[in-house]
Design an enzyme around this catalytic site. Structure first.
Site, PDB file in Angstrom:
ATOM      1  N   ARG A  47       0.738  -0.759   0.187  1.00  0.00           N
ATOM      2  CA  ARG A  47      -0.231  -0.335   0.242  1.00  0.00           C
ATOM      3  C   ARG A  47       0.788   1.582   0.592  1.00  0.00           C
ATOM      4  NH1 ARG A  47       1.227   2.116   4.075  1.00  0.00           N
ATOM      5  NH2 ARG A  47       0.369   3.524   4.108  1.00  0.00           N
ATOM      6  N   GLN A 192      -3.705   2.998   9.532  1.00  0.00           N
ATOM      7  CA  GLN A 192      -2.154   3.109   9.021  1.00  0.00           C
ATOM      8  C   GLN A 192      -1.375   4.353   9.722  1.00  0.00           C
ATOM      9  OE1 GLN A 192      -5.014   3.152   7.449  1.00  0.00           O
ATOM     10  NE2 GLN A 192      -4.820   2.206   4.664  1.00  0.00           N
ATOM     11  N   ASP A 233      -2.649  10.785  -2.595  1.00  0.00           N
ATOM     12  CA  ASP A 233      -2.524   9.968  -3.626  1.00  0.00           C
ATOM     13  C   ASP A 233      -3.137   9.538  -4.912  1.00  0.00           C
ATOM     14  OD1 ASP A 233      -3.802   7.892  -0.635  1.00  0.00           O
ATOM     15  OD2 ASP A 233      -3.101   6.681  -2.421  1.00  0.00           O
ATOM     16  N   ASN A 243      -6.122  12.318  -0.606  1.00  0.00           N
ATOM     17  CA  ASN A 243      -4.888  11.439   0.334  1.00  0.00           C
ATOM     18  C   ASN A 243      -6.395  10.948   0.642  1.00  0.00           C
ATOM     19  OD1 ASN A 243      -2.898  10.797   1.312  1.00  0.00           O
ATOM     20  ND2 ASN A 243      -3.709  12.170   3.122  1.00  0.00           N
TER      21      ASN A 243
HETATM   22  O1  MRU Z   1      -5.066   3.003   1.178  1.00  0.00           O
HETATM   23  P1  MRU Z   1      -3.108   3.583   2.168  1.00  0.00           P
HETATM   24  O2  MRU Z   1      -3.137   2.882   3.034  1.00  0.00           O
HETATM   25  O3  MRU Z   1      -2.912   3.017   0.653  1.00  0.00           O
HETATM   26  O4  MRU Z   1      -2.996   4.967   1.976  1.00  0.00           O
HETATM   27  C1  MRU Z   1      -2.115   5.489   2.138  1.00  0.00           C
HETATM   28  C2  MRU Z   1      -2.814   7.151   1.996  1.00  0.00           C
HETATM   29  O5  MRU Z   1      -3.561   7.300   2.201  1.00  0.00           O
HETATM   30  C3  MRU Z   1      -0.917   7.664   2.312  1.00  0.00           C
HETATM   31  O6  MRU Z   1      -1.047   8.854   2.758  1.00  0.00           O
HETATM   32  C4  MRU Z   1      -0.212   8.580   0.370  1.00  0.00           C
HETATM   33  O7  MRU Z   1      -0.144   7.247  -0.488  1.00  0.00           O
HETATM   34  C5  MRU Z   1       0.069   9.375   0.913  1.00  0.00           C
HETATM   35  S1  MRU Z   1       2.277   7.844   0.608  1.00  0.00           S
HETATM   36  C6  MRU Z   1       3.090   8.585   0.117  1.00  0.00           C
END
Ligand code: MRU
Length: 331
Positions: A47, A192, A233, A243
């Site tokens: 992820r 996370q 993202d 994000n």
């Molecule tokens: O669902 P995830 O854990 O993949 O989401 C990750 C995020 O939203 C992070 O903030 C994003 O990917 C930026 S990582 C540098």
């Protein structure tokens, strides 16, 4: 603790640190097939936008290998590569890195593997550059010797390789003794922040406190942070930012409190083909991530994995190449 690689190419297969098991178990997944890779991506074992991009590049090499083993024709190979690109829709890095690999297919499997491994190295280098640039920007924007930073989700080496984006900026501040402490949102529903960011910060010896997501705007209003720093993202052409869900409320709170809201992300997260945030596909995830264990059986949920922060709430987007202050644009 000696942590295994977040993501690696090992003699024809992918190895990935299983981020669903952290922090209580450090376990590595061996991925030999496209199905296994897609399962790892959709379950969030792999992820974070930059890591998803690198996994997409490695995924193309994996599909080529599997195609050789299973006798796929080029149509089937293309279909499998398309499936990888679509495994998660919001982070533009995944589809972008997969698509960047497509022209290399004509050069044969060895060239594909070389290009895929290069993507890992690039992600690592880029994250270091963002970290340093972001720290310089923040030290300039906040007139204090040591900064208190609020962050969301996980944006460290687990999400980006290398130092990270937002967490990389925090790490760079810490390295220069310019960091006081970090407030980390738990980042519901998959935690996370609590599971991954707190784990990374503890390993780095960086002082931090965990906050419930719903407490974050209140904490900011009380002056608990000098700046909010998050990753992204996907960033639309007008600098609207997608994000992790919960980011928008931080931006609103930062705006109200008059503190910088800084987005740290690679150039590859900026999507010039999407004019504004309304064009960014927002992943909806299973109801059970919200309903279990507390809600009565049968409760339906609304589980958006990301939100959109409008550009006018973004103080700066820091990439490996530049700092953009969207509010200075005439829009
Ligand atoms: O669902 P995830 O854990 O993949 O989401 C990750 C995020 O939203 C992070 O903030 C994003 O990917 C930026 S990582 C540098």
């Amino acid at each position: 603790m000696d942590t295994p690689d977040v993501l690696a190419w090992r003699d024809g297969h992918i190895e990935a640190l299983d981020q669903t098991a952290l922090p209580h178990e450090v376990r590595t997944l061996r991925l030999d097939t496209v199905d296994e890779l897609i399962a790892a991506i959709t379950s969030l074992a792999i992820r974070g936008a930059p890591v998803l991009g690198a996994a997409g590049a490695l995924g193309v090499a994996l599909a080529v290998r599997q195609g050789q083993r299973d006798g796929w024709d080029s149509r089937r190979l293309t279909a499998e590569i398309d499936r990888i690109a679509a495994a998660r829709p919001t982070a533009v890095n995944l589809a972008r890195e997969v698509n960047a690999m497509r022209p290399v297919l004509a050069d044969g499997p060895d060239a594909v593997e070389t290009a895929a491994r290069a993507a890992l190295g690039t992600a690592e280098r880029v994250s270091r550059q963002i970290s340093v640039r972001g720290a310089i920007y923040l030290k300039d924007a906040v007139n204090k010797k040591r900064l208190r930073v609020h962050t969301h989700c996980n944006t460290g080496s687990l999400a980006c390789l290398g130092w990270g984006t937002a967490l990389g900026v925090i790490r760079a501040l810490h390295a220069e003794d310019a960091l006081d402490y970090v407030i980390v949102d738990e980042t519901r529903p998959l935690l996370q922040g609590a599971r991954l960011t707190c784990w990374e910060l503890a390993q780095l010896g960086i002082d931090h406190q965990l906050a419930g997501d719903s407490a974050a705007p209140f904490l900011i209003s009380q002056g608990a942070a000098d700046a909010v720093v998050v990753g992204a993202d996907r960033i639309a052409a007008n600098y609207d930012v997608a994000n992790k869900i919960g980011t928008y409320s931080l931006a609103l709170a930062a705006h109200r409190a008059g503190i910088p809201f800084v987005v740290a992300a690679p150039e590859s997260t900026i999507d010039p083909d999407t004019p504004s945030g309304s064009g960014i596909p927002i992943e909806r995830r299973p109801d059970e991530e919200i309903t279990v264990p507390a809600a009565p059986t049968g409760t339906r949920a609304v589980n958006y994995a990301f939100d959109i922060t409008p550009a006018d709430l973004v103080t700066a987007v820091v990439t490996e190449e530049r700092v953009v202050e969207p509010q200075t644009f005439v829009r």
